[in-house]
Write an enzyme that holds these catalytic residues in place. Sequence first.
Site, PDB file in Angstrom:
ATOM      1  N   ASP A 110       0.327  -1.503   0.169  1.00  0.00           N
ATOM      2  CA  ASP A 110       0.127  -0.202   0.246  1.00  0.00           C
ATOM      3  C   ASP A 110       0.578   0.840   0.184  1.00  0.00           C
ATOM      4  O   ASP A 110       1.975   0.986   0.422  1.00  0.00           O
ATOM      5  CB  ASP A 110      -0.861   0.064   1.720  1.00  0.00           C
ATOM      6  CG  ASP A 110      -1.615  -1.174   1.231  1.00  0.00           C
ATOM      7  OD1 ASP A 110      -1.582  -1.519   0.149  1.00  0.00           O
ATOM      8  OD2 ASP A 110      -2.006  -1.344   2.385  1.00  0.00           O
TER       9      ASP A 110
HETATM   10  N1  URA Z   1      -0.852  -5.818   3.929  1.00  0.00           N
HETATM   11  C1  URA Z   1      -1.701  -5.170   4.159  1.00  0.00           C
HETATM   12  O1  URA Z   1      -2.245  -4.859   4.517  1.00  0.00           O
HETATM   13  N2  URA Z   1      -0.952  -3.833   3.500  1.00  0.00           N
HETATM   14  C2  URA Z   1       0.476  -4.139   2.588  1.00  0.00           C
HETATM   15  O2  URA Z   1       0.813  -3.465   2.230  1.00  0.00           O
HETATM   16  C3  URA Z   1       1.062  -5.649   2.699  1.00  0.00           C
HETATM   17  C4  URA Z   1       0.471  -6.159   2.998  1.00  0.00           C
END
Ligand code: URA
Length: 237
Positions: A105
């Site tokens: 993310d």
């Molecule tokens: N899990 C998440 O919530 N975000 C990420 O970026 C990777 C794994």
Amino acid sequence: MEEVRLQKYMAECGVASRRKCEEMITSGLVKVNGKKVTELGTKVLPGKDVVEVQGKKIGEEKKVYILLNKPVGYVTTVSDESDRPTVMDLLKDVKEKVVPVGRLDMYTSGLLLFSNDGDFIYKVTHPKHETTKTYIVKTRGVPKESDLEKLRNGVKIDGYITSPAKVELLLKDNVNGIARIWIQIHEGRNRQVRKMCEAIGLSVIALKREGVGNLTCEGVEKGKYRYLTEEEVREIM
Ligand code: URA
């Protein structure tokens, strides 16, 4: 990797302009997986479909494997419609056409791999291969041991139960209501760690991916990258 139009792929491989490539296709100079193709709508999967132009294979790039220490604030995509900074901005001097292996993310930091090798990408991202992904998450809210046990056994998110995970509490600060948790999973569903934490009533303050398989960001500064060694690639495969 996504399917692309044959003429676009040819142009990206440096054969000629897209227009010229279209002419080459319609005049029967191009084969895909050994079969002559004259339709302009034809799509190919780069790295998988074999494309020949006048009997010569195109697009056989050297396979590369890159480990980036992603800072927060970068979107994991090859191009962003809203013009936000993307992880590709951090790989500007990489010549090969690599793509992110899975995603982090925008507000997650840490280890993100890139490659132009479809088999490697599949191996790392497909849950059945069980490549582990390790995260450190800082949460608002301090979990009870029974909550951690729920994470270990599986919690329901988006209508499915997460696979068994390894989970350890690294730090609990009851005064400020903050905790730090180590979580190791081998799935990689959309926003999985955030949703797992939310499922036990915690909100995520910060999330970092510490490792993929045996790889870590050790020695790689934030925003920088390095190539994997042959041995590291072999270990993952
Ligand atoms: N899990 C998440 O919530 N975000 C990420 O970026 C990777 C794994």
